[in-house]
Each structure stands twice: as structure tokens, then as C-alpha cells.
Motif scaffolding. Sequence first.
Motif, mmCIF file in Angstrom:
data_model
loop_
_atom_site.group_PDB
_atom_site.id
_atom_site.type_symbol
_atom_site.label_atom_id
_atom_site.label_comp_id
_atom_site.label_asym_id
_atom_site.label_seq_id
_atom_site.Cartn_x
_atom_site.Cartn_y
_atom_site.Cartn_z
ATOM 1 N N TYR A 78 -1.562 -14.645 -4.326
ATOM 2 C CA TYR A 78 -1.606 -16.043 -4.760
ATOM 3 C C TYR A 78 -0.753 -16.896 -3.846
ATOM 4 N N LEU A 79 -0.970 -18.192 -3.942
ATOM 5 C CA LEU A 79 -0.265 -19.157 -3.103
ATOM 6 C C LEU A 79 0.993 -19.627 -3.816
ATOM 7 N N ARG A 85 1.636 -17.021 0.948
ATOM 8 C CA ARG A 85 0.838 -16.103 0.157
ATOM 9 C C ARG A 85 1.735 -14.951 -0.263
ATOM 10 N N LEU A 86 1.678 -14.585 -1.536
ATOM 11 C CA LEU A 86 2.482 -13.470 -2.036
ATOM 12 C C LEU A 86 1.560 -12.347 -2.481
ATOM 13 N N PHE A 87 1.879 -11.133 -1.995
ATOM 14 C CA PHE A 87 1.036 -9.964 -2.238
ATOM 15 C C PHE A 87 1.627 -9.089 -3.347
ATOM 16 N N LEU A 101 5.424 -7.119 -6.971
ATOM 17 C CA LEU A 101 5.490 -7.979 -5.790
ATOM 18 C C LEU A 101 6.119 -7.201 -4.637
ATOM 19 N N ILE A 102 5.452 -7.221 -3.478
ATOM 20 C CA ILE A 102 6.024 -6.585 -2.288
ATOM 21 C C ILE A 102 6.831 -7.632 -1.537
ATOM 22 N N ARG A 103 8.141 -7.432 -1.505
ATOM 23 C CA ARG A 103 9.040 -8.453 -0.952
ATOM 24 C C ARG A 103 9.464 -8.186 0.483
ATOM 25 N N ALA A 104 9.338 -6.936 0.938
ATOM 26 C CA ALA A 104 9.769 -6.646 2.306
ATOM 27 C C ALA A 104 9.147 -5.339 2.791
#
Length: 199
Positions: A78-79, A85-87, A101-104
Amino acid sequence: MSRILHSSYYLHHDVVFLAKDLIGKTLCTRINSKLTCGVITETEAYAGEGDKASHAYGGRRTNRTEVMYSQGGVSYVYLCYGIHRLFNIVTNQQDVPHAILIRAIWPIEGVDEVLKRRGAAKLTNNLCVGPGKVTQALGIDLQHNNLPLNGKQIWLRDDGFKVKKADIHTGPRIGVDYAGLDAKLPYRFWTTEYELFKH
DNA sequence: CGTACGATCTGCT
DNA sequence: GCAGATCGTACGA
């Protein structure tokens, strides 16, 4: 040895367990015919309808959040802030809207392409630290929403990296101050042992 | 239909 | 440390 994570992996564990377990797994994309892969180094769990920080809090079910209600093993992209964009990885059974949520990541394949997408000259520790940087590095866009995570464009691998328990840190999630007490939940996991993934 | 805002990043101070 | 970018989504009128 390296193997693609089976779709059942996403179904039979709690989302918080999985968020921690995903540290050290490898996220891969083939987008615009470019292969790029990175080891997951930071995640956050979003625990569904009861979690004030989750988009699915209170059972909110809209066009955007619908994919979170899918059976686990698909992407939720999503935006955020109109720019990033966050995956996320959807987990658990149908109608249980859990996501991670994948942050890194630490890039290990297609590093040249990652550098190009990030507009950087060389690999540094924070090149792909931050959820917006992760999607930029891997070429993930909104069109990659609702894709299977064992497919042609996005998949996850276990490359056998062993991150010691003591090297996985735990803390509250970032940017969810609006979530009241849930903002304090220890649902964020990360490691800084990048040396493990080099060479 | 209008509007407020966000699971962020960057560059400048 | 802080402001600005930038737009889809959610929700109320």
C-alpha cells in the motif's frame, strides 16, 4: 542449501512468531526481468482485528484492506504518505487479517540493480533500512499487491542463515503512536548482524 | 463530493 | 532536529 518457503509456512504459526522467524529469511523479486534478493533484517507484526495499529483494526474491511483477509502467503502493498510503498506478508487463515511489514533487508543478489534503484554508489548499512527503502530496492510497486509469495515475481527463500536468538532485538513498532496502548506492544524485531549475510 | 491524514524519506539547518 | 513532499484511502456530509 536454499529452498522456497512453502505456502503452509504462513498459515500455521502466530503472526508475532512469524515476524521474528522471518529475520534471516531471504526476500526475492524478479521485476522488469531484474532479480534482486535481500535477507530480511527487520519486521513488524500487525495482529489483525484486535490490534489498534493494524489497518484491519475493528474488522475494517475495505478495498485496500481486503487482501489482508486472504489466506496467508500473499503480498499486501500500500501507499504511505503519498510517496512510499510498504510491503507486507499476509499470514494466517482466510478471514484472519494478520500481516507482517518488512522494514529492512540486507541485499545479497542483484546488488548493482538495488544500488541503481536507490540512487546510491555503494552498499552501506542503512541502504535498505526503512520500509520505503525496501520496496524501492526490490522494485516493488502497488501493482505487486495481492501476489502469491511463491510466485514468479515475488518469493521467499530459506538460505540457511542462522541468526542467534540473542542477536534478534525486540521493541515497539515505529510510527504507530495513534494506536494507544497497542503502540507499546513488542511486535518489532530486528538484527544488525549483517556480517552473517556477507560474501 | 470534500477533506484529513498516514505502518516514511530526504535534505537542509 | 525539522519541514516538505505527495496521493490513495477512509469516512462523513
